[in-house]
Scaffold this motif. Structure first.
Motif, PDB file in Angstrom:
ATOM      1  N   UNK A   1      16.748  54.770   1.744  1.00 35.46           N
ATOM      2  CA  UNK A   1      15.694  54.808   2.308  1.00 35.46           C
ATOM      3  C   UNK A   1      14.618  55.575   1.621  1.00 35.46           C
ATOM      4  N   UNK A   2      14.469  55.527   0.133  1.00 35.95           N
ATOM      5  CA  UNK A   2      13.652  56.216  -0.635  1.00 35.95           C
ATOM      6  C   UNK A   2      12.296  55.362  -0.800  1.00 35.95           C
ATOM      7  N   UNK A   3      11.155  56.190  -0.682  1.00 36.29           N
ATOM      8  CA  UNK A   3       9.887  55.221  -0.856  1.00 36.29           C
ATOM      9  C   UNK A   3       9.663  54.606  -2.311  1.00 36.29           C
ATOM     10  N   UNK A   4      10.123  55.411  -3.378  1.00 32.08           N
ATOM     11  CA  UNK A   4      10.433  54.786  -4.569  1.00 32.08           C
ATOM     12  C   UNK A   4      11.402  55.464  -5.475  1.00 32.08           C
ATOM     13  N   UNK A   5      12.176  54.766  -6.357  1.00 35.99           N
ATOM     14  CA  UNK A   5      13.076  55.480  -7.137  1.00 35.99           C
ATOM     15  C   UNK A   5      13.225  54.946  -8.541  1.00 35.99           C
ATOM     16  N   UNK A   6      13.797  55.580  -9.408  1.00 35.54           N
ATOM     17  CA  UNK A   6      14.096  55.038 -10.744  1.00 35.54           C
ATOM     18  C   UNK A   6      15.671  55.049 -11.077  1.00 35.54           C
ATOM     19  N   UNK A   7      15.935  54.191 -11.910  1.00 40.29           N
ATOM     20  CA  UNK A   7      17.430  54.055 -12.075  1.00 40.29           C
ATOM     21  C   UNK A   7      17.672  54.213 -13.689  1.00 40.29           C
ATOM     22  N   UNK A   8      18.393  55.440 -14.123  1.00 39.02           N
ATOM     23  CA  UNK A   8      18.647  55.534 -15.381  1.00 39.02           C
ATOM     24  C   UNK A   8      19.966  54.849 -15.696  1.00 39.02           C
ATOM     25  N   UNK A   9      20.001  53.987 -16.705  1.00 34.97           N
ATOM     26  CA  UNK A   9      21.172  53.313 -16.955  1.00 34.97           C
ATOM     27  C   UNK A   9      21.846  53.849 -17.877  1.00 34.97           C
ATOM     28  N   UNK A  10      23.479  53.628 -17.992  1.00 31.12           N
ATOM     29  CA  UNK A  10      24.321  54.567 -19.041  1.00 31.12           C
ATOM     30  C   UNK A  10      24.068  54.168 -20.449  1.00 31.12           C
ATOM     31  N   UNK A  11      23.933  55.225 -21.092  1.00 33.13           N
ATOM     32  CA  UNK A  11      23.652  55.279 -22.564  1.00 33.13           C
ATOM     33  C   UNK A  11      24.643  55.120 -23.470  1.00 33.13           C
ATOM     34  N   UNK A  12      25.846  55.339 -22.934  1.00 34.07           N
ATOM     35  CA  UNK A  12      27.323  55.250 -23.775  1.00 34.07           C
ATOM     36  C   UNK A  12      28.365  55.068 -22.784  1.00 34.07           C
ATOM     37  N   UNK A  13      29.785  55.186 -23.414  1.00 33.08           N
ATOM     38  CA  UNK A  13      30.762  54.526 -22.915  1.00 33.08           C
ATOM     39  C   UNK A  13      31.074  55.575 -21.531  1.00 33.08           C
ATOM     40  N   UNK A  14      30.697  57.102 -21.684  1.00 29.45           N
ATOM     41  CA  UNK A  14      30.772  58.067 -20.654  1.00 29.45           C
ATOM     42  C   UNK A  14      29.513  58.316 -19.930  1.00 29.45           C
ATOM     43  N   UNK A  15      28.524  57.359 -20.168  1.00 29.75           N
ATOM     44  CA  UNK A  15      27.272  57.633 -19.460  1.00 29.75           C
ATOM     45  C   UNK A  15      27.259  57.388 -18.114  1.00 29.75           C
ATOM     46  N   UNK A  16      26.357  57.756 -17.243  1.00 35.26           N
ATOM     47  CA  UNK A  16      26.504  57.151 -15.675  1.00 35.26           C
ATOM     48  C   UNK A  16      25.122  56.877 -15.407  1.00 35.26           C
ATOM     49  N   UNK A  17      25.405  56.146 -14.289  1.00 36.33           N
ATOM     50  CA  UNK A  17      23.850  55.616 -13.648  1.00 36.33           C
ATOM     51  C   UNK A  17      23.334  56.679 -12.875  1.00 36.33           C
ATOM     52  N   UNK A  18      22.201  57.018 -12.904  1.00 34.66           N
ATOM     53  CA  UNK A  18      21.607  58.217 -12.332  1.00 34.66           C
ATOM     54  C   UNK A  18      20.301  57.525 -11.493  1.00 34.66           C
ATOM     55  N   UNK A  19      20.347  57.551 -10.188  1.00 35.04           N
ATOM     56  CA  UNK A  19      19.263  57.272  -9.242  1.00 35.04           C
ATOM     57  C   UNK A  19      18.556  58.589  -9.153  1.00 35.04           C
ATOM     58  N   UNK A  20      17.005  58.529  -9.332  1.00 31.74           N
ATOM     59  CA  UNK A  20      16.300  59.859  -9.290  1.00 31.74           C
ATOM     60  C   UNK A  20      15.102  59.342  -8.404  1.00 31.74           C
ATOM     61  N   UNK A  21      14.814  60.108  -7.383  1.00 36.31           N
ATOM     62  CA  UNK A  21      13.471  60.153  -7.008  1.00 36.31           C
ATOM     63  C   UNK A  21      12.970  61.513  -6.474  1.00 36.31           C
ATOM     64  N   UNK A  22      12.312  62.021  -7.467  1.00 35.03           N
ATOM     65  CA  UNK A  22      11.490  63.468  -7.321  1.00 35.03           C
ATOM     66  C   UNK A  22      10.261  63.423  -7.501  1.00 35.03           C
TER      67      UNK A  22
END
Length: 480
Positions: free
Chosen positions: A319-340
């Motif tokens: 229920x975030x008003x707006x957010x951005x998703x960072x996609x994995x940038x390598x084999x060990x990368x992660x998805x990052x959901x950020x709303x700040x």
């Protein structure tokens, strides 16, 4: 006898008069000493204060400028249903086959586009806007050529990298010395100073400029201090080495060794997209145990494991008003959901949320919210929202007013120096006094210890005065 007594001053009265004269002389000496500190700090600070205020106004209206400049590719006609993010991502990948998609900012309302950050072969970062209803690629916004980016680079580094950052930090640190000395000079101490306290007099141009400078500076001293401290928190020495490092969130990991990638590495260009107290914290890593993977290049999103749509589904459940998703940038990368609030995703810093998700298993590796922030980090998050004018329209327009006021304070200070300047630099005169003003010295020492680059500037000035100015009669006369 009576007559002789009337002509003879009692010893007690003479002693009291002498002590009163000494007290007056001491107050004058302190006043002129503080005035000299204020003057020298002002000469260095004024150009930077003008630059920070002007670029700050430009940055305040970044959204409005962007909306006007790119209105054809930022808004769409609402339709019945939006397509999955994975479909939109595929359209971007097809349109830009030689580039890597690193981030998506999900459309925040029915008429907004989706924004995908694309990094080209040359390393340049740009937004690709996509119609969320049709997956049509509408156009691009070069993040390095926006007015905000230019103003932000000038605001933070003067376009010369870390040395510009150091100069700005030094000026901001000296601004605090300027503020302290200015308040000392502003507060009433005699009839002359009381006459202009919190008053704007029109007796003459000089009096008008003096009243504007003193009363605007004194009346908004707390506001200016808050601007300076929240800005200094981004500086390389005071912010990065002293304050930010001690308030970085202590991350924990599900498995594996401590990763080397930091949150600030997720930022694009000089934009601050992650919370301040996370920038220096390591980012957790995905584990591909039990998963077959192909060797992906840097900046490539994972095509295996958890898909983008599942990540978006989970983000929507928050229920975030707006957010951005960072996609994995390598084999060990992660998805990052950020709303700040730092990136402008939310206006209330208490809604800040950063979530890291394993790209293979979908497990949440780390989640940080407002309640996890330290006291300083909470103050910084709230301060930055105020600093950026994100809380409301009133907040934004008040910040514009404050910036214009800081410009007026700087210009009136410069004008007063220029018109009273004789053939030399026009430094306030020395007022000789025996001994040391302990309170004044302790204040300067404390400020120099708290803000190291202010200390560097003060020590440099003392060395120049001791080693060069005092040995040169011409310089001594010019700086007297």
């Amino acid at each position: 006898m009576l007559g002789s007594q009337s002509k003879t001053r009692p010893k007690g009265d003479a002693r009291a008069s002498k002590m009163q004269t000494a007290g007056t002389e001491k107050r004058k000496a302190r006043y002129f000493l503080v005035w000299r500190w204020h003057f020298y700090a002002g000469l260095f600070v004024i150009p930077f204060m003008l630059m920070l205020s002007i670029t700050g106004i430009v940055m305040l209206f970044d959204d409005e400028i962007e909306a006007l400049k790119y209105q054809d590719i930022l808004y769409v006609e609402p339709q019945a249903e939006k397509l999955p993010l994975s479909t939109q991502l595929s359209a971007v990948s097809i349109a830009y086959p030689d580039s890597a998609v690193t981030q998506v900012i999900v459309a925040q309302d029915e008429s907004s586009v989706s924004r995908f950050n694309v990094i080209g072969p040359d390393g340049n970062s740009q937004f690709v806007t996509v119609n969320p209803y049709t997956a049509d690629v509408l156009g691009t916004i070069d993040r390095s050529e926006s007015w905000y980016q230019l103003a932000n680079d000038i605001h933070g580094t003067l376009l010369v990298g870390k040395w510009g950052d150091y100069l700005i930090e030094m000026s901001a640190s000296l601004s605090i010395l300027l503020l302290v000395t200015g308040v000392y000079l502003w507060l009433p101490r005699d009839n002359a100073s009381r006459a202009g306290f919190f008053k704007i007099r029109f007796h003459s141009t000089r009096v008008l400029m003096r009243d504007l400078h003193a009363n605007l500076g004194g009346g908004l001293s707390i506001v200016l201090l808050l601007f300076l401290l929240s800005g200094l928190a981004w500086a390389g020495i005071w912010g990065g080495k002293m304050v930010q490092g001690w308030n970085t969130f202590p991350t924990y990991y599900t498995w594996g060794e401590k990763p080397q990638s930091l949150h600030k590495d997720l930022n694009h260009s000089s934009e601050e997209e992650l919370p301040w107290n996370l920038e220096l914290a390591p980012v957790p890593e995905s584990s591909h145990h039990g998963h077959e993977i192909s060797h992906q290049s840097e900046y490539s999103a994972s095509e295996q494991g958890v898909g983008l749509d599942k990540i978006a589904e989970y983000a929507n459940s928050l229920n975030l008003p707006q957010y951005r998703i960072f996609l994995p940038r390598s084999d060990t990368g992660v998805y990052t959901i950020a709303a700040n609030s730092m990136a402008g995703d939310v206006t209330d810093p208490r809604q800040d949320r950063t979530v890291h998700i394993d790209q293979y298993s979908g497990d949440t590796l780390m989640e940080v919210t407002w309640s996890d922030y330290s006291l300083i980090a909470k103050a910084m998050a709230a301060g930055v929202s105020l600093h950026q004018g994100d809380l409301s329209a009133l907040n934004k327009w008040l910040n514009v007013l404050f910036c214009l006021t800081f410009i007026a304070i700087s210009l009136t200070g410069f004008w007063m120096w220029w018109v009273r300047r004789p053939n030399n630099l026009g430094v306030p005169p020395r007022f000789e006094q025996d001994g040391i003003w302990r309170v004044g010295l302790a204040t300067v020492v404390m400020l120099c210890l708290l803000f190291p680059l202010a200390g560097v500037a003060v020590i440099a000035c003392m060395l120049v005065d001791l080693l060069i100015v005092k040995r040169s009669p011409k310089l001594k006369e010019y700086l007297s």
